[in-house]
Design an enzyme around this catalytic site. Structure first.
Site, PDB file in Angstrom:
ATOM      1  N   ASP A 122       0.636  15.186  24.740  1.00  0.00           N
ATOM      2  CA  ASP A 122       1.101  13.904  25.262  1.00  0.00           C
ATOM      3  C   ASP A 122       0.562  13.729  26.672  1.00  0.00           C
ATOM      4  O   ASP A 122      -0.381  14.407  27.087  1.00  0.00           O
ATOM      5  CB  ASP A 122       2.644  13.888  25.262  1.00  0.00           C
ATOM      6  CG  ASP A 122       3.221  12.503  24.982  1.00  0.00           C
ATOM      7  OD1 ASP A 122       2.949  11.581  25.774  1.00  0.00           O
ATOM      8  OD2 ASP A 122       3.938  12.343  23.980  1.00  0.00           O
ATOM      9  N   HIS A 158       6.731   9.442  28.918  1.00  0.00           N
ATOM     10  CA  HIS A 158       6.579   9.442  27.461  1.00  0.00           C
ATOM     11  C   HIS A 158       6.613  10.861  26.906  1.00  0.00           C
ATOM     12  O   HIS A 158       7.283  11.141  25.902  1.00  0.00           O
ATOM     13  CB  HIS A 158       5.266   8.738  27.118  1.00  0.00           C
ATOM     14  CG  HIS A 158       5.037   8.487  25.658  1.00  0.00           C
ATOM     15  ND1 HIS A 158       4.470   9.429  24.815  1.00  0.00           N
ATOM     16  CD2 HIS A 158       5.267   7.399  24.880  1.00  0.00           C
ATOM     17  CE1 HIS A 158       4.359   8.928  23.594  1.00  0.00           C
ATOM     18  NE2 HIS A 158       4.840   7.705  23.601  1.00  0.00           N
ATOM     19  N   SER A 375       5.852   6.700  18.148  1.00  0.00           N
ATOM     20  CA  SER A 375       5.889   7.854  19.053  1.00  0.00           C
ATOM     21  C   SER A 375       7.237   8.544  19.020  1.00  0.00           C
ATOM     22  O   SER A 375       7.340   9.751  19.256  1.00  0.00           O
ATOM     23  CB  SER A 375       5.591   7.419  20.495  1.00  0.00           C
ATOM     24  OG  SER A 375       4.230   7.180  20.689  1.00  0.00           O
TER      25      SER A 375
END
Length: 436
Positions: A122, A158, A375
């Protein structure tokens, strides 16, 4: 990229003669990374014996963070309700996704992913987050100039969010992950902004294999055009958005070949590969323009998203609605998992239909935020894979992991594999209860 899987023995010397310099050799897959200021370097390097192709290292925006994660009022509401209705992990009651996949029953049966190593590829991560730190056994960055630690300063990291969904600790703090006793390998292959090069992803996958990952979770993706031309679902030419990478047909195919090599290698080494299906509502049954990368590569489990509408007002609402943004298509989706939705935006409490997980913590206390996307679905599925491998005692062939997921998934939509949910929405308890 080598003609076969073996790079020339004298590659560095030959690349130097072509006015280049080798910066990384990935001998396992017959690929090397080189740099050069010579505009004719690619042509020269392509003539080296044993070199099949020379590919320019393209960049893409692999993650487009949502414009709104949540507002402080919503977080305060969550905090207040958790204080008056305490649970083992205060925010667990807002993690509707765990209810959807029946994760608590899997934990109660004794399966929490203990000893399993899950690599999360990520952007940056909050390595000190109190809900994650004790489960983090490894971190590394392949992004030049950026460490693995998320550095933008805002809550919306994220990578931290996806890592928390996989394996946030069961520690009476905040949230809990699907596999709360799994070990996390946090590998940064994208800038904190979500952009990055294909070579960083290649290196990250190989590094995860070398670190003995059992599962690789990739909540990232881009749409790679097969022939440099984008056609919409009606077959009409369209200008590609920033999510789509257009190249000449040969260059595109070589990028696909390179990525296929690394995924096949990881699979051959016993790694279960899980990726987000993509958030562009692309119908893979009609659109043959390209591939969602890495989700649509061989040996990768592609995860579409589900999510409720109006969950906060009605806790018994359907948790398995197909998400409004999710990519779909019979060849493009393997399984579905909770990804959240924002279909009721901007009505009151719409954020609660999204997924709550860990976020960057500028201070000592843990931070959390809501987000939605494939995601968020991907780490739910990766967590269930970790539970299966943990039950098996580790070192489980990925074909067996997929078979266990298929046998235990809840078959939603049309009977059998369908365009929206693939083989079904993952079910943690059924996955660890079945004979494998």
């Amino acid at each position: 990229m080598a003609t076969g899987n073996q790079l020339p023995a004298d590659l560095e010397n030959e690349v130097s003669k072509a006015n280049g310099k080798v910066s990384r050799v990935m001998g396992e897959i017959g690929i090397a990374i080189a740099t050069s200021d010579d505009p004719k370097f690619a042509d020269k390097a392509a003539r080296i014996a044993g070199v099949g192709s020379v590919i320019r290292d393209a960049e893409a925006q692999w993650i487009n963070p949502p414009a709104v994660y949540t507002d402080q009022g919503v977080l305060d509401n969550v905090t207040g309700q958790s204080a008056t209705n305490p649970a083992t992990n205060p925010f667990f009651q807002f993690q509707w996704g765990h209810k959807a996949i029946n994760a608590p029953a899997a934990w109660a049966a004794g399966y929490q992913g203990e000893g399993v190593r899950v690599a999360v590829l990520d952007g940056g991560f909050d390595l000190d987050h109190p809900d994650l730190a004790a489960n983090i056994v490894y971190s590394r960055s392949f992004v030049p100039g950026e460490s693995a630690q998320y550095a933008l300063g805002d809550v919306g990291s994220h990578g931290t969010h996806t890592a928390g969904t996989v394996a946030a600790l069961d520690n009476n703090i905040g949230v809990v992950g699907v596999a709360p006793k799994a070990n996390l390998l946090l590998i940064k292959v994208l800038r904190d902004s979500g952009s990055g090069s294909f070579s960083w992803l290649l290196q990250g996958v190989l590094d995860a294999v070398n670190q003995k990952a059992d599962v690789i979770s990739m909540s990232l993706g881009t749409f790679l055009l097969r022939n440099g031309k984008y056609l919409d679902d009606n077959g009409t030419p369209a200008d590609p958005s920033d999510d789509f990478i257009g190249h000449d047909a040969k260059g595109t195919q070589e990028l696909i070949n390179a990525l296929t090599r690394v995924m096949n290698y990881a699979h051959s080494q016993g790694v279960t590969l899980v990726a987000a299906a993509g958030n562009d509502a692309i119908d893979g049954n009609k659109d043959g323009s390209g591939l969602s990368i890495p989700a649509n590569l061989p040996n990768v489990l592609s995860i579409s998203a589900t999510g409720p509408a109006g969950w906060f007002a009605n806790r018994t609402t359907n948790l398995d609605r197909f998400a409004s943004y999710s990519n779909y298509g019979t060849p493009d989706v393997t399984f579905a998992a909770p990804g959240g939705d924002f279909s009721l935006y901007p009505t009151a409490n719409w954020q609660y239909d999204m997924v709550l997980s860990t976020g960057n913590s500028p201070g000592a206390a843990g931070q959390y935020y809501f987000s939605a996307g494939t995601s968020m679905a991907c780490p739910h599925a990766a967590g269930v894979a970790a539970l299966i491998i943990g039950k098996n005692g580790g070192q489980m062939d990925p074909t067996r992991v997929e078979a266990a997921l298929r046998a235990s998934a809840d078959d939603l939509g049309k009977t059998g594999r369908d365009p929206l949910f693939g083989y079904g929405r993952v079910n943690a308890y059924r996955a660890v209860s079945a004979v494998q």
